[in-house]
Structures are given as C-alpha cells and as structure tokens.
Design a protein around this motif. Structure first.
Motif, mmCIF file in Angstrom:
data_model
loop_
_atom_site.group_PDB
_atom_site.id
_atom_site.type_symbol
_atom_site.label_atom_id
_atom_site.label_comp_id
_atom_site.label_asym_id
_atom_site.label_seq_id
_atom_site.Cartn_x
_atom_site.Cartn_y
_atom_site.Cartn_z
ATOM 1 N N LEU A 19 0.834 -1.204 0.000
ATOM 2 C CA LEU A 19 0.000 0.000 0.000
ATOM 3 C C LEU A 19 0.865 1.249 0.000
ATOM 4 C CD1 LEU A 19 -2.766 1.343 0.179
ATOM 5 C CD2 LEU A 19 -2.651 1.075 2.667
ATOM 6 N N ARG A 20 1.903 1.255 0.816
ATOM 7 C CA ARG A 20 2.784 2.412 0.893
ATOM 8 C C ARG A 20 3.492 2.652 -0.444
ATOM 9 N NH1 ARG A 20 5.030 0.959 5.110
ATOM 10 N NH2 ARG A 20 6.802 -0.179 4.224
ATOM 11 N N GLU A 22 2.515 1.765 -3.478
ATOM 12 C CA GLU A 22 1.585 2.226 -4.503
ATOM 13 C C GLU A 22 1.219 3.697 -4.298
ATOM 14 O OE1 GLU A 22 0.781 0.513 -7.155
ATOM 15 O OE2 GLU A 22 1.994 -1.167 -6.439
ATOM 16 N N LEU A 23 1.049 4.104 -3.051
ATOM 17 C CA LEU A 23 0.726 5.505 -2.771
ATOM 18 C C LEU A 23 1.888 6.423 -3.123
ATOM 19 C CD1 LEU A 23 -1.195 5.219 0.631
ATOM 20 C CD2 LEU A 23 -2.145 5.772 -1.619
ATOM 21 N N LEU A 26 2.000 6.811 -6.856
ATOM 22 C CA LEU A 26 0.925 7.692 -7.316
ATOM 23 C C LEU A 26 1.283 9.153 -7.080
ATOM 24 C CD1 LEU A 26 -1.979 8.181 -8.342
ATOM 25 C CD2 LEU A 26 -2.756 7.866 -5.984
ATOM 26 N N VAL A 27 1.776 9.460 -5.900
ATOM 27 C CA VAL A 27 2.120 10.844 -5.566
ATOM 28 C C VAL A 27 3.250 11.351 -6.454
ATOM 29 C CG1 VAL A 27 3.091 12.335 -3.774
ATOM 30 C CG2 VAL A 27 1.299 10.698 -3.195
ATOM 31 N N SER A 185 -4.098 9.242 -12.890
ATOM 32 C CA SER A 185 -4.481 8.928 -11.515
ATOM 33 C C SER A 185 -5.431 7.739 -11.466
ATOM 34 C CB SER A 185 -5.113 10.151 -10.838
ATOM 35 O OG SER A 185 -6.296 10.551 -11.517
ATOM 36 N N ILE A 189 -4.367 4.210 -9.766
ATOM 37 C CA ILE A 189 -5.185 3.720 -8.655
ATOM 38 C C ILE A 189 -5.710 2.326 -8.970
ATOM 39 C CG2 ILE A 189 -7.380 4.060 -7.442
ATOM 40 C CD1 ILE A 189 -6.812 7.082 -7.567
ATOM 41 N N GLY A 192 -2.899 0.014 -8.468
ATOM 42 C CA GLY A 192 -2.608 -0.086 -7.045
ATOM 43 C C GLY A 192 -3.587 -0.977 -6.305
#
Length: 216
Positions: A19-20, A22-23, A26-27, A185, A189, A192
């Motif tokens: 999760l970390r 993928e975030l 994305l950022v 995005s 997502i 992700g």
C-alpha cells in the motif's frame, strides 16, 4: 455482485509495504505530471518497459523454459499491453489529451529507461541474494507483473467511466494538465488496487506460483 466480491477480499491482509509503495508511486507520478515532466503516454511506456523487463529477467529463474519460449512470452506480453494501451489512449484522447502532440520528449524517454533499469536491476539483485530466489522473485516481480496486466485490462473501463469525466471537471481549473492528471491517476489507482489485492495471497499460494508461474 460487485459489493459481494469486494466483501470476500480480506482487505485486512493487504501488506502495508504494498500500500505504501503504490501511494508513493501515485504521488510521485502526479507530481511529475504537474510540473510537466511526465505524461500519460510516457507512463504507459514505463509500464510496458517494466513488464517486458520482468518477463525477460524471469529467464534467469526459469532457464528450463528455454530461450524460444521466453522470447514468445515477451512478444505476447508486448502485444497484449499494446492492445490495452490503445483503449487507454483513446480515453486519454477523449479527455482532451495529446494537446502537445502524440510523442513524449527525449528527456521523458530517458527517464523511463533509467527508472525501469534501476527497478529491474534492484529486483534481480534482491532475488539472487534471497534464501529462496524464485520465491522472492514471484513475490516481488511476478506479482507486480500480474497487477500490471490485469490492472491495465480493468483500466480500459475505469479510464473511460471515471477518468474522462474527471478530466472534463479538472479542465475547468487546470486545462493544460487535466487529461494527464485524470487518466493517469485513475490508471495508477486501478493498478494499485490490484497490487493490494494480490498482496493478500498467502505464502503457500505464492510458493506454488513460484514453482511454475506459466499457464501454457
């Protein structure tokens, strides 16, 4: 039915590292788009390159498959992702993309090559030094490759249904980057979410995949 399927996924088993990661991706991607250093077509090139590198490096862990079949695997993955990319780019065009032309700049392409080379090299190095190289490769690289393929297929629908309306809404306040921000995005997502779902697989399931990840 969709709610029922989602409820059967054991979301509490999603690995925090997945999760970390993928975030963070994305950022970083959205930040690069915002400053004009990345576009949706370049992002798709990066995904394609990462997938091909993963399939190519898998030869190291499964030499018994033979060079000819590995080359066939690379060709199949290339054709499949290019086919899916056509529809994602169609959504991008419908969202107002390609305002600056269809081709990414040389600087962006160089960045894609360097990033994919570094990522592939690190994954290979980590797998080679792991107690069980095949298991590590399956857990890291092959699960990621699966998320890229299945996620890109689902993104064909999410980019049209969610990305295009989002782009039109963003165009009211940021017309120059609306299409790239919206479609990228939604695409990332989607990837992700698939990566998080795959991270809930048990070690036993991953070990079975690592023994023979090929379906043909």
């Amino acid at each position: 039915m969709a709610f029922s399927m989602a409820s059967r996924i054991e979301w509490h088993k999603v690995k925090p590292a997945t999760l970390r990661g993928e975030l963070i991706e994305l950022v970083i991607a959205l930040a690069l788009i915002a400053v004009g250093w990345l576009s949706l077509p370049t992002l798709l090139l990066a995904v394609l390159a990462e997938l091909l590198v993963t399939v190519a490096l898998s030869w190291y862990f499964y030499p018994q498959r033979g060079l000819r079949r590995h080359l066939a695997d690379i060709a199949k993955m290339f054709g499949l992702l290019c086919f899916l990319a056509i529809f994602i780019l169609a959504a991008y065009a419908g969202a107002g993309g390609f305002a600056n032309g269809p081709w990414p700049g040389a600087q962006s392409l160089l960045g894609v090559v360097l990033l994919v080379a570094v990522r592939g090299g690190l994954l290979l190095l980590e797998a080679r030094t792991a107690p069980d190289p095949r298991l590590h490769w399956a857990r890291s690289a092959l699960m990621r490759g699966g998320a890229l393929i299945v996620g890109s297929f689902l993104a064909v629908f999410t980019c049209f249904l969610l990305g295009v309306p989002l782009a039109h809404a963003l165009a009211l306040v940021w017309p120059s980057h609306a299409a790239d921000l919206a479609i990228a995005s939604v695409y990332l997502i989607t990837l992700g979410v698939l990566a998080c779902i795959l991270s809930t697989m048990s070690e036993q399931e991953i070990a079975e995949i690592s023994g023979n990840p090929y379906i043909d």
